[in-house]
Scaffold this motif. Structure first.
Motif, mmCIF file in Angstrom:
data_model
loop_
_atom_site.group_PDB
_atom_site.id
_atom_site.type_symbol
_atom_site.label_atom_id
_atom_site.label_comp_id
_atom_site.label_asym_id
_atom_site.label_seq_id
_atom_site.Cartn_x
_atom_site.Cartn_y
_atom_site.Cartn_z
ATOM 1 N N ASN A 13 31.963 -14.623 -9.208
ATOM 2 C CA ASN A 13 31.930 -13.907 -10.491
ATOM 3 C C ASN A 13 32.473 -12.496 -10.288
ATOM 4 O O ASN A 13 31.885 -11.696 -9.556
ATOM 5 C CB ASN A 13 30.512 -13.847 -11.037
ATOM 6 C CG ASN A 13 30.033 -15.175 -11.589
ATOM 7 O OD1 ASN A 13 30.825 -16.082 -11.833
ATOM 8 N ND2 ASN A 13 28.726 -15.302 -11.785
ATOM 9 N N ARG A 44 35.823 -16.333 -11.469
ATOM 10 C CA ARG A 44 35.439 -16.375 -12.871
ATOM 11 C C ARG A 44 35.439 -14.957 -13.420
ATOM 12 O O ARG A 44 34.749 -14.083 -12.875
ATOM 13 C CB ARG A 44 34.036 -16.983 -12.995
ATOM 14 C CG ARG A 44 33.455 -17.006 -14.413
ATOM 15 C CD ARG A 44 32.027 -17.508 -14.330
ATOM 16 N NE ARG A 44 31.328 -17.528 -15.609
ATOM 17 C CZ ARG A 44 30.019 -17.642 -15.722
ATOM 18 N NH1 ARG A 44 29.278 -17.737 -14.624
ATOM 19 N NH2 ARG A 44 29.447 -17.651 -16.904
ATOM 20 N N TYR A 46 33.962 -12.356 -15.224
ATOM 21 C CA TYR A 46 32.574 -12.379 -15.661
ATOM 22 C C TYR A 46 32.146 -11.168 -16.491
ATOM 23 O O TYR A 46 31.527 -11.319 -17.546
ATOM 24 C CB TYR A 46 31.654 -12.526 -14.451
ATOM 25 C CG TYR A 46 30.188 -12.518 -14.810
ATOM 26 C CD1 TYR A 46 29.594 -13.628 -15.402
ATOM 27 C CD2 TYR A 46 29.401 -11.390 -14.582
ATOM 28 C CE1 TYR A 46 28.255 -13.618 -15.765
ATOM 29 C CE2 TYR A 46 28.057 -11.370 -14.941
ATOM 30 C CZ TYR A 46 27.491 -12.490 -15.524
ATOM 31 O OH TYR A 46 26.171 -12.471 -15.891
ATOM 32 N N ASP A 67 32.568 -12.856 -19.864
ATOM 33 C CA ASP A 67 31.261 -13.273 -20.385
ATOM 34 C C ASP A 67 30.387 -12.106 -20.823
ATOM 35 O O ASP A 67 29.612 -12.228 -21.777
ATOM 36 C CB ASP A 67 30.493 -14.074 -19.327
ATOM 37 C CG ASP A 67 31.172 -15.385 -18.978
ATOM 38 O OD1 ASP A 67 32.112 -15.776 -19.703
ATOM 39 O OD2 ASP A 67 30.775 -16.016 -17.986
#
Length: 343
Positions: A13, A44, A46, A67
């Motif tokens: 992340n 990812r 994040y 995210d």
């Protein structure tokens, strides 16, 4: 959910600390990597954090598919799901922010120049040693496939014994506030001049400067506006570099030997190598692999190092970061350039 070296399912992340221009380039890279089957299970996108600006962070996160968005650095560093933080703040803040990340248990990829000076770099690397976390410098040319291709071409003997090297990187970027601000470690050296220095260091990795002659022109605020330097290396090569933040440069790296020479187009993001013989006839043209942006290689290296439990990346080990910082310190010492926080 299983974790390997603290990483969820082997996927790292990644968070970005800062939302400036360079952060946008990295965010686009991470976004595209997440959609690329070569990298989608490795990293990812994040989280992102700004300093006291929640709406800006939210717009950034929405734009690039992150995210989480945080309106302060402290709140982002409290997130236990973050594995790697890309530090994208100005040079003068790198040491403070990198140390804060590691003290919060986060691995760090620190944008070049690693810090403002060698003393700061040593403090950061001391914390890296204490925490046993990955800490590596994000100078993208060190991680690109072009680095190996240039070195292999040089070592093939096609230009004979190298005797001279010249490298330039210059961009008109003096309109950016941080570039002319002494308190932000502004100037051409740390932002653009670091690339010609690294070009020479990568072309001749075993060589060290015996002596250096340099000069610079200052802005009215006292930071280096443009400079040139000649390094006499202990392998007999004369290396001349120059950089400016007020002119458009050739961006070329030229390595000259006793049988010919090669030209690397755009040392900041190499495009091709043109090889010439002693009669100036072009005898070869070497292209580099396609890439997303070029930033992906440093992210891949950092992510793999984290998964392997390494504390540095082999492409830019800690000692090499310190060596480059030491060279830049020596240039500023010749010029008499001292940042306010160094007094």
């Amino acid at each position: 959910m299983s974790r390997r070296n603290g990483i969820h399912d082997g996927t790292v992340n990644v968070a970005i600390l800062g939302c400036g221009r360079i952060a946008h380039h990295m965010a686009q890279t991470l976004h595209d990597m997440a959609g690329d089957e070569r990298y989608s299970t490795l990293i990812r996108p994040y989280a992102v954090a700004t300093r006291d600006d929640d709406p800006r962070a939210e717009r950034f996160a929405d734009r690039y598919g992150f995210d989480r968005a945080y309106g302060s650095y402290e709140s982002m560093l409290a997130d236990p799901e973050i594995d790697l933080v890309y530090v994208a703040t100005p040079h003068a803040m790198h040491a403070r922010h990198a140390i804060a990340c590691m003290m919060a248990g986060k691995n760090v990829l620190v944008e070049k120049s690693f810090t403002a000076n060698e003393e700061q770099a040593r403090k950061v690397l001391d914390v890296a040693s204490q925490t046993r976390l990955l800490c590596t410098e994000a100078i993208w040319t060190r991680y690109m496939p072009s680095r190996r291709i240039i070195l292999d071409t040089l070592r093939s003997g096609v230009v004979g014994t190298p005797r001279q090297v010249y490298a330039n990187l210059s961009y008109p970027v003096s309109d950016k506030a941080r570039m002319t601000d002494p308190a932000m470690a502004g100037g051409a050296l740390l932002d653009v001049g670091v690339y010609p220095i690294n070009f020479v260091a990568m072309a001749f990795p075993e060589a060290t400067p015996r002596s250096v002659t340099s000069s610079c022109v200052f802005t009215d605020r006292g930071v280096d506006e443009q400079f040139s330097a000649t390094f006499w290396l202990d392998n007999g090569v004369a290396a001349t570099i120059d950089s400016s933040m007020v002119s458009v440069g050739s961006r070329q790296g030229v390595i000259q030997g006793d049988k010919g020479y090669l030209i690397v187009e755009n040392i900041n993001n190499p495009e091709r190598i043109s090889v010439f013989d002693a009669d100036h006839r072009q005898i070869d043209k070497i292209l580099f692999p396609d890439q997303i942006t070029g930033y992906e290689y440093q992210v891949v290296s950092a992510a793999k190092a984290i998964l392997e439990g390494a504390t540095q990346c082999e492409e830019m080990p800690h000692e090499e970061t310190l060596r480059i910082m030491r060279i830049m310190d020596s240039l500023r010492a010749q010029w008499g350039e001292v940042y306010p926080f160094e007094h």
